[in-house]
Design an enzyme around this catalytic site. Structure first.
Site: not given
Ligand SMILES: Nc1ncnc2c1ncn2[C@@H]1O[C@H](COP(=O)(O)OP(=O)(O)O)[C@@H](O)[C@H]1O
Ligand SMILES: CC(C)(COP(=O)(O)O)[C@@H](O)C(=O)NCCC(=O)O
Ligand SMILES: [K+]
Length: 257
Positions: A7, A9, A109, A184
């Site tokens: 798991c 973020n 992790d 941009t």
């Protein structure tokens, strides 16, 4: 049959390991509100779709988001009648040493990546994981985790530009054709792409200099190949690194308790 859960973020990966190979793996977004029942409906549907008629007897979890562990524990208890191993908890043994400042909570992790790196490549490694954050985990000659580096993730960097500057759009990462952007989006992609090439190269060079030895650089995460394709930054790329490490830690605990 082992259910390994990584798991992060942003995303959570579930993988089923039969002791020799992965039978399946699935990815869902990480949401701490998701209940055990929701996980189970999702998992059992996918298992049926893939005609996987297996019994899950063991579960191991690595979570960089502490809040999700509660519901994953309920999933293990209610649906698989097992008590999960949770990396970072005192009852989960690690096959490698962790040599950091006293009281430091290393991201699970990163510990798992260290174990996976040591299992697959030995020692003197830099493990680079392109997740929500980009982490560099330094693995000693004997496989110990001895610290590392945390940088803002690739998408996080682009998102931060978008969030903070009214005129900058949401942009996905890709390799720009030239360094000098003429619009941009191209300017933003150039800043993050080439900035990241520089970041990875500089950090790895400085880690090697600090350690005064040559080290192998192993990358993982979906974006690693994008960076590797233009410059030789990594000695190897390992797609399922974290999930592999979870199987190694599970086996180590089975063999040693
Ligand atoms: N193959 C891929 N191509 C493009 N973006 C990806 C890929 N894999 C992951 N990402 C993006 O990289 C970021 C980190 O993802 P992930 O590695 O799942 O993070 P975490 O492990 O921290 O949850 C996310 O923004 C995700 O959308
Ligand atoms: C650095 C991290 C946020 C990376 O998480 P991820 O990108 O995999 O979601 C995570 O490993 C973490 O919360 N670490 C705790 C602090 C430490 O490792 O020192
Ligand atoms: K990660």
């Amino acid at each position: 049959m082992l259910l390994a859960v990584d798991c992060g973020n942003t995303n959570t990966v579930f993988a089923i390991w039969d002791g020799e190979q992965f039978l399946a793996s699935w990815r869902t977004s990480t949401e701490w509100q998701r209940t055990a029942d929701q996980y189970y409906v999702w998992l059992s549907t996918l298992m049926k779709l893939q005609k996987l008629d297996v019994q899950i007897t063991d579960m191991i979890i690595s979570s960089t988001v502490p809040r999700v562990v509660f519901n994953l524990r309920v999933l293990a208890d209610r649906y698989f009648s097992t008590r999960p191993l949770v990396v970072g908890k005192p009852d989960c043994l690690l096959p490698v040493d962790v040599r950091v400042d006293a009281g430091t909570q290393v991201g699970p992790d990163r510990l798992v990546n260290t174990v996976a790196g040591h299992d697959l490549y030995g020692g003197d490694l830099i493990m680079v994981d392109f997740g929500t954050a980009t982490t560099f985990d330094v693995v000693d000659t004997d496989g110990a985790y001895i610290g590392g580096v945390i940088s803002p993730g690739v998408n996080l960097s682009l998102e931060a530009l978008h969030q903070a500057a009214a005129a900058l759009p949401h942009v996905d990462i890709s390799k720009p054709k030239t360094v000098i952007g003429t619009n941009t989006v191209a300017c933003m992609q150039s800043g993050v792409f080439w900035g990241y090439i520089g970041l990875v190269r500089e950090i790895c060079a400085r880690i090697k200099a600090e350690r005064a030895r040559d080290m192998r650089v192993i990358s993982t995460g979906g974006l690693a190949p994008l960076f590797q394709q233009s410059e030789a930054l990594f000695d190897a790329f390992q797609d399922d690194l974290t999930i592999h490490g979870l199987t190694v830690i599970h086996k180590y605990n089975k063999d040693n308790t």
